[in-house]
Design an enzyme around this catalytic site. Structure first.
Site: not given
Length: 275
Positions: A80, A148, A153-156
């Protein structure tokens, strides 16, 4: 008068691939959580929260926090499309609540996620004058978020938040592994390709079978049974599945046998029974 809304956040994790993180999300959700659904091939889960706007909004922020702390998109794979650990957060007015109130809650939530979690957030549907399409945001057509940082965000990653009408998430599993057939059917029925009103569709492979995965954005314009019958004329159908909940007005409960609905529980999946 008690105002009731629904929120259906989608997270980029599944109980099949990462049960520990999935369980953390469930334990974080609180009493407004009414149902969860998870798919390993999609590597995605969908929660349904129903309750008073303030309580639902607080639960959503707690879930977004949990997802940001436990999901790393750098290692995520799945069928997805997605742009974030918490990929999308829709708010839907249900009873004695207005669309404007859901818009206000969505903007407040988007600002809070961006400021407190440092995750860029995009508004969509009724929450922005541009009436942005979720698929367009995922395709990167809007480079600058509403709130923002400009970079994910690097992971999120990033998160999409908005207010919208009822949307029926509905999949038809074909009795074949021909992914090209599923993609062709999805293209034919998709509204933007001249297909059926309110239909968004993708063709993918799930559990070894080809699947036509849909969002029915206006079930009064194109009903669930109608679109099922269209697909059944184009390919052999194994079964179908309702993701999350649907209003009784869709007639899904009455049509369950005709639709070959798998793992369908009307007491949990017809929203009227939950109010």
């Amino acid at each position: 008068m008690q105002k009731i809304i629904e929120s259906i956040p989608n997270f980029s994790v599944s109980s099949q691939r990462d049960p520990e993180t999935f369980d953390k999300l469930v334990n974080t959700a609180g009493p407004t959580l009414k149902s969860t659904q998870s798919d390993g091939d999609h590597n995605r889960c969908v929660f349904t929260l129903i309750g008073e706007p303030e309580k639902v909004g607080e639960a959503i922020f707690n879930l977004a926090t949990c997802a940001a702390e436990n999901i790393d998109l750098r290692h995520h794979t799945g069928e997805h499309p997605r742009i974030g650990a918490t990929d999308v957060i829709p708010f839907v007015p249900i009873k004695d609540a207005t669309m404007d109130e859901c818009i206000d809650l969505s903007i407040y939530t988007a600002k809070r996620i961006s400021s407190e979690l440092n995750i860029p957030t995009f508004l969509y549907e009724y929450s922005t004058p541009e009436r942005r399409n979720l698929a367009d945001i995922r395709l990167g057509k809007y480079a600058k978020p509403d709130f923002g940082p400009d970079q994910p965000h690097p992971t999120a990653g990033a998160t999409v938040v908005g207010a919208r009408k009822f949307l029926i998430a509905y999949n038809v599993n074909l009795d074949t592994d021909n992914i090209h057939l599923a993609k062709k059917i999805a293209s034919l029925i998709r509204e933007k390709n001249g297909g059926y009103p309110g239909i968004k569709a993708l063709g993918m492979k799930v559990n070894g079978r080809a699947q036509v995965s849909m969002n029915i954005c206006d079930f009064e314009a194109t009903g669930v049974r109608e679109i099922f019958d269209v697909i059944a004329k184009l390919a052999p159908v194994k079964n179908s599945e309702l993701i999350g909940m649907a209003p009784a007005a869709t007639n899904i409960e009455a049509d369950a046998e005709h639709l070959k609905l798998a793992d369908f529980d009307p007491q949990k999946q017809i929203i009227d029974y939950q109010i």
